[in-house]
Scaffold this motif. Structure first.
Motif, mmCIF file in Angstrom:
data_model
loop_
_atom_site.group_PDB
_atom_site.id
_atom_site.type_symbol
_atom_site.label_atom_id
_atom_site.label_comp_id
_atom_site.label_asym_id
_atom_site.label_seq_id
_atom_site.Cartn_x
_atom_site.Cartn_y
_atom_site.Cartn_z
ATOM 1 N N ASN A 639 0.845 -1.192 0.000
ATOM 2 C CA ASN A 639 0.000 0.000 0.000
ATOM 3 C C ASN A 639 0.883 1.246 0.000
ATOM 4 O OD1 ASN A 639 -1.973 1.906 0.264
ATOM 5 N ND2 ASN A 639 -2.589 1.307 2.333
ATOM 6 N N PRO A 640 0.821 2.089 -1.044
ATOM 7 C CA PRO A 640 1.675 3.277 -1.081
ATOM 8 C C PRO A 640 1.181 4.380 -0.142
ATOM 9 C CG PRO A 640 0.209 3.283 -2.951
ATOM 10 C CD PRO A 640 -0.022 1.969 -2.243
ATOM 11 N N GLN A 641 -0.052 4.263 0.343
ATOM 12 C CA GLN A 641 -0.601 5.280 1.217
ATOM 13 C C GLN A 641 -0.247 4.975 2.671
ATOM 14 O OE1 GLN A 641 -2.121 7.761 -0.321
ATOM 15 N NE2 GLN A 641 -2.082 6.772 -2.320
ATOM 16 N N ARG A 642 -0.427 5.961 3.532
ATOM 17 C CA ARG A 642 -0.283 5.729 4.960
ATOM 18 C C ARG A 642 -1.417 4.830 5.447
ATOM 19 N NH1 ARG A 642 2.972 9.038 7.844
ATOM 20 N NH2 ARG A 642 1.598 8.911 9.659
ATOM 21 N N PRO A 643 -1.232 4.151 6.558
ATOM 22 C CA PRO A 643 -2.282 3.218 7.025
ATOM 23 C C PRO A 643 -3.609 3.903 7.317
ATOM 24 C CG PRO A 643 -0.208 2.799 8.152
ATOM 25 C CD PRO A 643 -0.016 4.064 7.387
ATOM 26 N N ASN A 644 -3.569 5.212 7.630
ATOM 27 C CA ASN A 644 -4.791 5.942 7.944
ATOM 28 C C ASN A 644 -4.964 7.109 6.977
ATOM 29 O OD1 ASN A 644 -3.511 5.064 10.820
ATOM 30 N ND2 ASN A 644 -5.708 4.764 10.784
ATOM 31 N N PHE A 645 -6.210 7.560 6.823
ATOM 32 C CA PHE A 645 -6.461 8.690 5.938
ATOM 33 C C PHE A 645 -7.624 9.516 6.484
ATOM 34 C CE2 PHE A 645 -9.006 5.158 4.297
ATOM 35 C CZ PHE A 645 -10.258 5.732 4.191
ATOM 36 N N ASN A 646 -7.670 10.769 6.057
ATOM 37 C CA ASN A 646 -8.794 11.659 6.333
ATOM 38 C C ASN A 646 -9.471 11.975 5.007
ATOM 39 O OD1 ASN A 646 -8.245 11.912 9.153
ATOM 40 N ND2 ASN A 646 -6.587 13.332 8.649
ATOM 41 N N ASP A 647 -10.787 12.180 5.052
ATOM 42 C CA ASP A 647 -11.507 12.488 3.820
ATOM 43 C C ASP A 647 -12.683 13.404 4.138
ATOM 44 O OD1 ASP A 647 -12.285 12.548 1.217
ATOM 45 O OD2 ASP A 647 -13.113 10.523 1.163
ATOM 46 N N VAL A 648 -12.727 14.553 3.466
ATOM 47 C CA VAL A 648 -13.900 15.414 3.495
ATOM 48 C C VAL A 648 -14.657 15.146 2.203
ATOM 49 C CG1 VAL A 648 -14.775 17.764 3.592
ATOM 50 C CG2 VAL A 648 -12.722 17.142 4.876
ATOM 51 N N ARG A 649 -15.887 14.669 2.312
ATOM 52 C CA ARG A 649 -16.651 14.201 1.151
ATOM 53 C C ARG A 649 -17.960 14.995 1.077
ATOM 54 N NH1 ARG A 649 -16.985 8.032 1.672
ATOM 55 N NH2 ARG A 649 -14.755 8.335 1.913
ATOM 56 N N VAL A 650 -18.145 15.736 -0.011
ATOM 57 C CA VAL A 650 -19.322 16.578 -0.180
ATOM 58 C C VAL A 650 -20.007 16.202 -1.482
ATOM 59 C CG1 VAL A 650 -20.174 18.945 -0.320
ATOM 60 C CG2 VAL A 650 -18.167 18.438 1.067
ATOM 61 N N GLY A 651 -21.335 16.022 -1.446
ATOM 62 C CA GLY A 651 -22.020 15.620 -2.665
ATOM 63 C C GLY A 651 -23.491 15.995 -2.660
ATOM 64 N N VAL A 652 -24.155 15.700 -3.788
ATOM 65 C CA VAL A 652 -25.588 15.933 -3.960
ATOM 66 C C VAL A 652 -26.209 14.648 -4.498
ATOM 67 C CG1 VAL A 652 -27.370 17.308 -5.069
ATOM 68 C CG2 VAL A 652 -25.170 18.350 -4.510
ATOM 69 N N TRP A 653 -27.255 14.186 -3.840
ATOM 70 C CA TRP A 653 -27.982 13.007 -4.306
ATOM 71 C C TRP A 653 -29.333 13.441 -4.866
ATOM 72 C CZ3 TRP A 653 -27.664 7.871 -5.176
ATOM 73 C CH2 TRP A 653 -28.857 7.161 -5.319
ATOM 74 N N TYR A 654 -29.685 12.890 -6.041
ATOM 75 C CA TYR A 654 -30.997 13.180 -6.630
ATOM 76 C C TYR A 654 -31.472 11.945 -7.377
ATOM 77 C CZ TYR A 654 -34.665 15.230 -9.527
ATOM 78 O OH TYR A 654 -35.863 15.493 -10.132
ATOM 79 N N ALA A 655 -32.737 11.606 -7.188
ATOM 80 C CA ALA A 655 -33.313 10.442 -7.866
ATOM 81 C C ALA A 655 -34.773 10.733 -8.189
ATOM 82 C CB ALA A 655 -33.209 9.201 -6.983
ATOM 83 N N PHE A 656 -35.265 10.084 -9.241
ATOM 84 C CA PHE A 656 -36.693 10.197 -9.551
ATOM 85 C C PHE A 656 -37.139 8.954 -10.313
ATOM 86 C CE2 PHE A 656 -34.544 12.219 -13.148
ATOM 87 C CZ PHE A 656 -35.147 11.610 -14.230
ATOM 88 N N THR A 657 -38.452 8.761 -10.343
ATOM 89 C CA THR A 657 -39.064 7.618 -11.031
ATOM 90 C C THR A 657 -40.173 8.128 -11.927
ATOM 91 O OG1 THR A 657 -38.576 6.150 -9.173
ATOM 92 C CG2 THR A 657 -40.268 5.419 -10.726
ATOM 93 N N ARG A 658 -40.241 7.568 -13.128
ATOM 94 C CA ARG A 658 -41.322 7.907 -14.062
ATOM 95 C C ARG A 658 -42.022 6.639 -14.546
ATOM 96 N NH1 ARG A 658 -40.684 12.037 -12.115
ATOM 97 N NH2 ARG A 658 -40.146 14.051 -13.030
#
Length: 658
Positions: A639-658
């Motif tokens: 694993n090239p990354q450090r054993p631990n990580f931090n992540d700020v995750r921002v998003g938008v969810w949208y769904a619909f049915t027709r």
């Protein structure tokens, strides 16, 4: 005479069957000339099937894979070619560079190390590029420990870097010290066992793995069992593991019962006694020790142990003791609730997520007051959650006749949505763009699917998926190796079939083609899986505020990535706050992801706070999300990354049915 012999030899040569893979290889090389890489790949695979021992075919197939950007598949073919012909330095170098590109740095370092010793300057430079940071990191952590920073993170990071640099004794020493500083991290015992196996210290390795396989983290136990011998452990192996981990209650208890099955009653009694003292001790061990003493006639010694069991809140163990002492058994009877308490019981059941109980209580309430439209609405939602669509439609239809505008509007909206779900053909769509600081990239995921409902419980469908990101690539194409893509970077068109939900579970499978919008080529794509979801409490669309929790579990097979099988679980628990006009959920995350290929990036856990926000002006199935996560990789070898990580995750969810 010589003429006759030559004639016979020519005849024998003509009589030999042609190369089994000749026709396929001829088509493959013709396709390469025409830059038709997909056709070339298909025919190279046929040639390998006919003649699997030819390294040159695998090498040419690997280069064809590189042309279409399939680095992992190319790497695997170079690996096979190198196995067939270990002396081919070019193949070994290509394999090593691809290992480096695909985050298998330990393997890359070892190959560069071997080749550089022959005087290869490129291999020497590549080796130093990997080895120098590892050596610097090891020295940095050693100095930090010497200066007083002797904590779990320092020891674990030092052990991880030492393992990646093949300094296995140093890695083993620090994995063990890290685990002793934080014994609850039993996955570190798996790391210790793996390194000790590489050092051929099988006895110590099996002790560490056996300790990890009993008690503690389920994932660590599963990984440990994969490395242990398939047979059941011997008594000396249990004892060796207990020397390493004497506080392991589950392992000592198992040893005690094993000794009992072997009729070594005295030794078993010693193990149970260690668990029973000091008070309160392990209740099962206390019970078993009491039973052994009682059976041997030492009733005075057994009675204090029995009293401890009877005083504890464990009905099963208490009844075992009562049976021996010929005392009446404990029977807990369920008290029926009266109809007068049904409204309160219905609300409690809904809040706790016990939908079948809630349904029963709501029906009792409606029987007492048949004109209560609020109960009809609740009956609609409850039946909807239980996937009883016909009954849910009926109650939503009744509730929309209410004189209360809020009840009527909610019921009308639910009725129209559910009627669409029950239609013979429906189209659903969802979109989820998000930004992640862990990868410093913005990703986009979407799907549009049209499905047909049938009376057999299966739903054929056609689907278009999109998976992509804004940065598009990592790496430098000038290195001679195709860049590694951050995402599939594809539109995936497929035909599939899904199942209706059963106890919260749905299954699906589809076959199609992935069309890369960066590379312009198409590849077959087969994927399928099982999904499950469970939620309880106050949702974003609920009337009131309060606690909520939800869990989703997905197990997915994807053919494009070496027939990988991924499992990921996402759980949230928190509190819904705010008025209906601006509702928010504040919660804690608990996420787990792992895969069958054991790729470091796909095996991790993460937790942290999050928020979901929905405003009344937004579409019903749309909300903003924000999560602040702290994660840990479950596999750190290569694993090239450090054993631990931090992540700020921002998003938008949208769904619909027709």
């Amino acid at each position: 005479m010589r003429t006759v012999i030559l004639f016979l030899m020519a005849g024998l040569a003509l009589a030999q069957p042609p190369d089994a893979g000749y026709a396929a290889l001829a088509r493959a090389y013709d396709a390469l000339k025409a830059r038709d890489y997909d056709t070339a790949i298909a025919n190279f695979l046929k040639g390998i099937e006919a003649t699997p021992g030819r390294a040159s075919i695998r090498k040419d197939l690997a280069y064809a894979y590189l042309k279409v950007g399939e680095n992992i598949l190319a790497r695997d073919q170079f690996r096979e070619a190198m196995t067939i012909d270990p002396q081919d330095t070019q193949v070994a170098m290509e394999f090593a560079f691809l290992c480096y590109e695909t985050k298998e740095q330990v393997q890359a370092r070892r190959i560069f190390d071997r080749i550089r010793k022959t005087g290869n300057a490129v291999a020497e430079q590549a080796f130093q590029n990997i080895d120098t940071p590892l050596a610097a990191g090891i020295e940095r952590w050693k100095r930090a420990i010497e200066m007083g920073g002797d904590n779990f993170s320092a020891r674990f990071d030092l052990a991880t870097l030492a393992e990646q640099r093949d300094q296995l004794p140093l890695a083993a020493e620090n994995y063990e010290k890290a685990w002793r500083l934080l014994p609850d991290r039993r996955s570190v015992l798996v790391d210790l066992g793996r390194v000790l196996k590489a050092l051929r210290e099988d006895e110590r390795a099996n002790a560490a793995l056996l300790a990890a396989s009993r008690g503690g983290e389920p994932r660590a136990a599963e990984m440990a069992r994969e490395l242990l011998p398939e047979r059941y452990p011997y008594v000396p192996e249990f004892r060796k593991a207990l020397e390493l981990d004497p506080a392991n209650v589950e392992m000592r208890r198992e040893l005690g019962f094993l000794l009992l099955r072997m009729d070594h009653t005295g030794e078993a009694e010693q193990e149970f006694r260690k668990l029973a003292e000091p008070i309160p001790g392990d209740l099962l061990a206390v019970t078993q020790l009491g039973l052994l003493l009682y059976a041997r006639g030492q009733r005075d010694a057994a009675m204090p142990l029995f009293q401890r069991v009877l005083a504890a809140n464990d009905q099963d163990l208490s009844n075992r003791v009562r049976s021996v002492l010929k005392m009446p058994q404990i029977v807990v009877a369920r008290q029926p609730s009266g109809s007068g308490n049904a409204p309160a019981m219905a609300d409690r059941s809904l809040e706790a997520g016990y939908m079948k109980d809630a349904l029963r209580y709501l029906e009792e309430v409606l029987a007492a007051d048949p004109d209560d439209y609020s109960i009809m609405l609740k009956l609609g939602w409850t039946n909807n959650i239980l996937h009883r669509d016909t009954q849910a439609l009926h109650w939503f239809d009744q509730a929309r006749k209410s004189s209360d505008p809020k009840i009527a509007a909610e019921a009308e909206h639910a009725y129209n949505n559910l009627r669409g779900d029950a239609a013979p053909i429906r189209t659903t769509a969802w979109f989820y763009p998000l930004f992640s600081t862990r990868w410093h990239d913005q990703f986009g995921y979407a799907q549009v699917k049209t499905e047909m409902r049938t009376k057999f419980g299966l739903m054929p469908y056609v689907s278009v998926r999109f998976v992509g990101d804004t940065r598009e690539t990592l790496g430098n194409s000038s290195s001679g190796v195709a860049p590694q893509y951050l995402s599939e970077s594809s539109f995936i068109v497929g035909l599939g079939v899904g199942t209706r939900a059963w106890h919260g579970f749905t299954g699906w499978f589809e076959a199609g083609s992935a069309m890369g919008y960066l590379t312009g080529h198409m590849l077959p794509d087969y994927r399928g899986g099982i999904s499950a979801g469970r939620g309880m409490g106050q949702t974003l669309a609920a009337e009131g505020r309060g606690f909520f929790s939800d869990t989703t579990l997905d197990a997915i097979f994807v053919s494009r990535f070496g027939n990988d099988f991924l499992v990921y679980s996402q759980s949230r628990a928190g509190y819904t706050v705010g008025p209906r006009e601006f509702r928010a959920q504040i919660y804690m995350n608990a996420n787990l992801t792992f895969d069958s290929q054991r790729a470091p990036w796909a095996n991790f856990v993460e937790t942290g706070p999050g928020i979901r926000i929905h405003a009344a002006s937004m579409p019903r199935a749309m909300y903003f999300t924000g999560n602040l996560l702290r994660g840990a990789y479950l596999i750190n070898q290569g694993n090239p990354q450090r054993p631990n990580f931090n992540d700020v995750r921002v998003g938008v969810w949208y769904a619909f049915t027709r």
